[in-house]
Design a protein around this motif. Sequence first.
Motif, PDB file in Angstrom:
ATOM      1  N   VAL A 151      -3.746   3.914  -5.884  1.00  0.00           N
ATOM      2  CA  VAL A 151      -4.722   4.089  -4.791  1.00  0.00           C
ATOM      3  C   VAL A 151      -4.068   4.188  -3.414  1.00  0.00           C
ATOM      4  N   SER A 152      -2.771   3.900  -3.317  1.00  0.00           N
ATOM      5  CA  SER A 152      -2.105   3.879  -2.015  1.00  0.00           C
ATOM      6  C   SER A 152      -1.306   5.154  -1.775  1.00  0.00           C
ATOM      7  N   GLY A 153      -1.094   5.427  -0.520  1.00  0.00           N
ATOM      8  CA  GLY A 153      -0.264   6.561  -0.145  1.00  0.00           C
ATOM      9  C   GLY A 153       1.193   6.161  -0.089  1.00  0.00           C
ATOM     10  N   GLU A 154       2.023   7.080   0.343  1.00  0.00           N
ATOM     11  CA  GLU A 154       3.459   6.851   0.410  1.00  0.00           C
ATOM     12  C   GLU A 154       3.816   5.670   1.311  1.00  0.00           C
ATOM     13  N   GLU A 155       3.002   5.420   2.330  1.00  0.00           N
ATOM     14  CA  GLU A 155       3.322   4.359   3.278  1.00  0.00           C
ATOM     15  C   GLU A 155       3.274   2.972   2.646  1.00  0.00           C
ATOM     16  N   ARG A 156       2.634   2.840   1.496  1.00  0.00           N
ATOM     17  CA  ARG A 156       2.534   1.536   0.832  1.00  0.00           C
ATOM     18  C   ARG A 156       3.594   1.338  -0.251  1.00  0.00           C
TER      19      ARG A 156
END
Length: 221
Positions: A151-156
């Motif tokens: 569910v998270s993008g690359e930033e996570r």
Amino acid sequence: MDLNEREQNTKMFADLLLQAFTLIVIIFTFLFMYKIPQKYIAKYRATSSNSVNLQARRHFITGAQHLSKSRQSRDLADAKLAVEEAEKAVALDPRDAASHILKALGLEMLGFKKEAIEAIDVALSPLAVKSLAEDERGDALFKRSELRVGVSGEERVEEVVRDLVESVKLNARNVKAFVLLGECYERIERKEMAVEAYENAIRVDSDCMVAKEALNRLGES
């Protein structure tokens, strides 16, 4: 000794007896008021706590059975029942991390991944984490990482990596955690770290094809 002295002595002795009796009554009254009730209240609380824990455990077991059925049949009705039973267990014993994790797994089956992450967050919070053994905590960290990747993008990814590094420290037998760690390292372009993670996966399970294929791919790049 004349009659008056005898009467005075008798009266004094009677007064002393009365005072001693009064003191004894006061002592026993104090013990009854402050000791005996506390003893029975503590015993009642212990019995009540055990009863609550037993009820919570029953809900947990019933929920786990529903979750197992849901995984076998892919019936979401059972997954919903698993979540309901987990919530009942949590209401009775919020300090038991296992019930929060059961709720998370049921929510995942229903497609509510963000809510599942929140449930595992509670399981890993100071409120409940002490009820988990080290390897169980490692597995919970892995599960949260797996859900976050979805569910998270690359930033996570960096945050997920931190969880996975801790996960494999706590449970070095979790092949899936090593594989996911390798995949996350690849996403943030840390090739050497990814290779190490995949190699660790193979050390745990020499037949891990995902790790072998990843190492072949990285070796060719």
